[in-house]
Design a protein around this motif. Structure first.
Motif, mmCIF file in Angstrom:
data_model
loop_
_atom_site.group_PDB
_atom_site.id
_atom_site.type_symbol
_atom_site.label_atom_id
_atom_site.label_comp_id
_atom_site.label_asym_id
_atom_site.label_seq_id
_atom_site.Cartn_x
_atom_site.Cartn_y
_atom_site.Cartn_z
ATOM 1 N N VAL A 65 39.447 29.686 17.306
ATOM 2 C CA VAL A 65 39.577 28.716 18.387
ATOM 3 C C VAL A 65 40.909 28.962 19.083
ATOM 4 C CG1 VAL A 65 39.747 26.266 18.984
ATOM 5 C CG2 VAL A 65 38.149 27.011 17.213
ATOM 6 N N TYR A 66 40.886 28.975 20.418
ATOM 7 C CA TYR A 66 42.084 29.296 21.196
ATOM 8 C C TYR A 66 42.414 28.127 22.114
ATOM 9 C CZ TYR A 66 45.269 32.156 24.067
ATOM 10 O OH TYR A 66 46.371 32.683 24.713
ATOM 11 N N PHE A 67 43.651 27.609 22.012
ATOM 12 C CA PHE A 67 44.137 26.538 22.871
ATOM 13 C C PHE A 67 45.067 27.138 23.924
ATOM 14 C CE2 PHE A 67 42.609 24.030 19.455
ATOM 15 C CZ PHE A 67 42.529 22.705 19.854
ATOM 16 N N GLY A 68 44.825 26.832 25.208
ATOM 17 C CA GLY A 68 45.693 27.355 26.250
ATOM 18 C C GLY A 68 45.537 26.596 27.548
ATOM 19 N N MET A 69 46.211 27.108 28.580
ATOM 20 C CA MET A 69 46.193 26.506 29.904
ATOM 21 C C MET A 69 46.088 27.621 30.935
ATOM 22 S SD MET A 69 49.237 23.706 29.227
ATOM 23 C CE MET A 69 49.146 22.942 30.844
ATOM 24 N N THR A 70 45.999 27.233 32.207
ATOM 25 C CA THR A 70 45.948 28.237 33.271
ATOM 26 C C THR A 70 47.367 28.679 33.599
ATOM 27 O OG1 THR A 70 45.833 26.437 34.896
ATOM 28 C CG2 THR A 70 43.760 27.481 34.261
ATOM 29 N N ALA A 94 35.547 28.500 37.140
ATOM 30 C CA ALA A 94 36.994 28.700 37.154
ATOM 31 C C ALA A 94 37.613 27.941 38.315
ATOM 32 C CB ALA A 94 37.313 30.183 37.270
ATOM 33 N N PRO A 95 38.898 27.559 38.215
ATOM 34 C CA PRO A 95 39.578 26.893 39.328
ATOM 35 C C PRO A 95 39.771 27.855 40.485
ATOM 36 C CG PRO A 95 41.142 27.438 37.597
ATOM 37 C CD PRO A 95 39.778 27.745 37.058
ATOM 38 N N THR A 96 40.007 27.294 41.656
ATOM 39 C CA THR A 96 40.166 28.116 42.860
ATOM 40 C C THR A 96 41.603 28.175 43.332
ATOM 41 O OG1 THR A 96 39.639 26.205 44.260
ATOM 42 C CG2 THR A 96 37.817 27.647 43.618
ATOM 43 N N GLU A 97 42.546 27.559 42.570
ATOM 44 C CA GLU A 97 43.942 27.547 43.005
ATOM 45 C C GLU A 97 44.500 28.963 43.046
ATOM 46 O OE1 GLU A 97 42.798 25.828 40.524
ATOM 47 O OE2 GLU A 97 43.237 23.696 40.777
ATOM 48 N N ARG A 98 45.395 29.199 44.013
ATOM 49 C CA ARG A 98 46.076 30.482 44.118
ATOM 50 C C ARG A 98 47.577 30.247 44.216
ATOM 51 N NH1 ARG A 98 42.896 34.803 45.374
ATOM 52 N NH2 ARG A 98 44.597 35.930 46.351
ATOM 53 N N SER A 99 48.332 31.160 43.647
ATOM 54 C CA SER A 99 49.785 31.078 43.743
ATOM 55 C C SER A 99 50.237 31.768 45.016
ATOM 56 C CB SER A 99 50.420 31.753 42.523
ATOM 57 O OG SER A 99 50.169 33.139 42.557
ATOM 58 N N GLU A 100 51.548 31.724 45.278
ATOM 59 C CA GLU A 100 52.083 32.369 46.470
ATOM 60 C C GLU A 100 51.898 33.884 46.434
ATOM 61 O OE1 GLU A 100 56.111 31.230 46.958
ATOM 62 O OE2 GLU A 100 55.670 29.125 47.351
ATOM 63 N N THR A 101 51.776 34.440 45.241
ATOM 64 C CA THR A 101 51.634 35.891 45.109
ATOM 65 C C THR A 101 50.191 36.312 44.870
ATOM 66 O OG1 THR A 101 52.134 35.710 42.748
ATOM 67 C CG2 THR A 101 53.979 36.194 44.241
ATOM 68 N N GLY A 102 49.237 35.380 45.000
ATOM 69 C CA GLY A 102 47.841 35.746 44.816
ATOM 70 C C GLY A 102 47.181 34.863 43.782
ATOM 71 N N ALA A 103 46.181 35.409 43.120
ATOM 72 C CA ALA A 103 45.407 34.648 42.154
ATOM 73 C C ALA A 103 46.263 34.273 40.951
ATOM 74 C CB ALA A 103 44.199 35.454 41.699
ATOM 75 N N SER A 104 46.174 33.010 40.538
ATOM 76 C CA SER A 104 46.902 32.562 39.369
ATOM 77 C C SER A 104 46.221 33.083 38.108
ATOM 78 C CB SER A 104 46.932 31.027 39.329
ATOM 79 O OG SER A 104 47.592 30.517 40.464
ATOM 80 N N PRO A 105 46.991 33.313 37.023
ATOM 81 C CA PRO A 105 46.366 33.697 35.761
ATOM 82 C C PRO A 105 45.353 32.644 35.338
ATOM 83 C CG PRO A 105 48.745 33.987 35.656
ATOM 84 C CD PRO A 105 48.450 33.258 36.930
ATOM 85 N N ASP A 106 44.168 33.065 34.995
ATOM 86 C CA ASP A 106 43.074 32.130 34.809
ATOM 87 C C ASP A 106 42.334 32.445 33.514
ATOM 88 O OD1 ASP A 106 40.880 30.479 35.036
ATOM 89 O OD2 ASP A 106 39.921 31.671 36.591
#
Length: 294
Positions: free
Chosen positions: A1-6, A46-58
């Motif tokens: 089991v893996y616990f994490g965030m975006t 998956a979420p659609t948020e993007r960072s200023e440098t592109g796709a956020s780690p997802d």
């Protein structure tokens, strides 16, 4: 089991586990606690948020792409979440950046225990935002620690550590990724050792050099000109994702980025403002900043 965030710190260790073929029963991400309904919820997109440098780690896309189920939990304290996790009969729980503390009922679920990745060289910089405080105190060397979880915060026995150099101008994003990638390697190595030996011993953390820092307050976001220019330059780059300000004269300016510094330079006045560029006399040195308008 893996616990994490975006976040990068969750993404790269999970990627490392998947690359070597580790079987992940489920990925758990935090959600909002909803009154009257504490049941875990499946995540199918998956979420659609993007960072200023592109796709956020997802990690959601990463997990779903590897046919690993993703579930969102609002509370870890209730019996519903514990029973849900118990059904997976986990050998081990791995945590890499999670916004909720695992209660004792969950810590006792896996056969071998719960491993956590923390982006500092424990016992230094325990707490929720170690990368911010590493930048705040301008540490030249930091790293990542793999340790067993216990009932306290970041205090469990250390399984492995990797040091990371922090040169001038290294951004918080760059440091987080470096720590995450090295942490992923530590996690893979540890699980391989567990497979070979059936046990994974850790060494108790020393009390000497232990420190704990909580979430930064608004006061820690304000830079005082009494700081050295080099420390300030590195802090701004290392805490780039936080809203930082600098005091110049009687005005407080919101910092966009630090362009450069001159460790021994001396202005003939406390600061110089030219459009969106601010030169500030520090102690010692001069700091050249880009500021936000307004």
């Amino acid at each position: 089991v893996y616990f994490g965030m975006t976040s990068q710190f969750s993404f790269y260790p999970l990627q490392a586990l998947l690359r070597v073929g580790r079987q992940i029963a489920v990925v758990i991400i935090p959600g909002h606690q909803r009154p009257g309904n504490q049941l875990p919820r499946p995540v199918t997109e998956a979420p659609t948020e993007r960072s200023e440098t592109g796709a956020s780690p997802d990690i959601i896309s990463l997990a779903l792409g590897a046919n690993v189920a993703v579930w969102q939990v609002g509370s870890l304290a209730g019996s519903a979440t514990r029973e849900f996790l118990a059904d997976f009969k986990p050998d081990i729980i791995c945590v890499a950046c999670f916004s909720k503390l695992l209660p004792a009922a969950i810590l006792g679920l896996p056969r071998f225990g719960c491993l956590n990745l923390h982006p500092s060289l424990l016992p230094a910089y325990r707490g929720p935002e170690p990368l911010f405080w590493t930048a705040y105190y301008d540490e030249r060397t930091t790293g990542v620690t793999l340790h067993w979880l216990d009932s306290d915060i970041d205090s469990g026995d250390v399984v492995g550590q990797a040091s990371v150099a922090r040169p001038d101008g290294m951004t918080g994003c760059e440091l987080e990724r470096e720590c995450a990638e090295r942490g992923g390697a530590l996690l893979v190595e540890a699980l391989n050792a567990l497979d070979r030996h059936g046990v994974l011993p850790g060494r108790p953390q020393q009390t000497e050099g232990a420190s704990y820092f909580s979430i930064p307050t608004a006061a820690e976001m304000i830079i005082n000109p009494d700081w050295p220019a080099r420390r300030t330059f590195n802090f701004i780059h290392g805490a780039e994702q936080w809203p930082l300000w600098v005091e110049a004269g009687e005005t407080r300016y919101r910092i966009r980025t630090a362009k450069s510094y001159a460790a021994d330079h001396q202005l003939d006045q406390p600061y110089v403002l030219l459009a969106d560029e601010l030169w500030v006399q520090m102690k010692p040195g001069v700091l050249r900043l880009k500021i936000w308008p307004g």
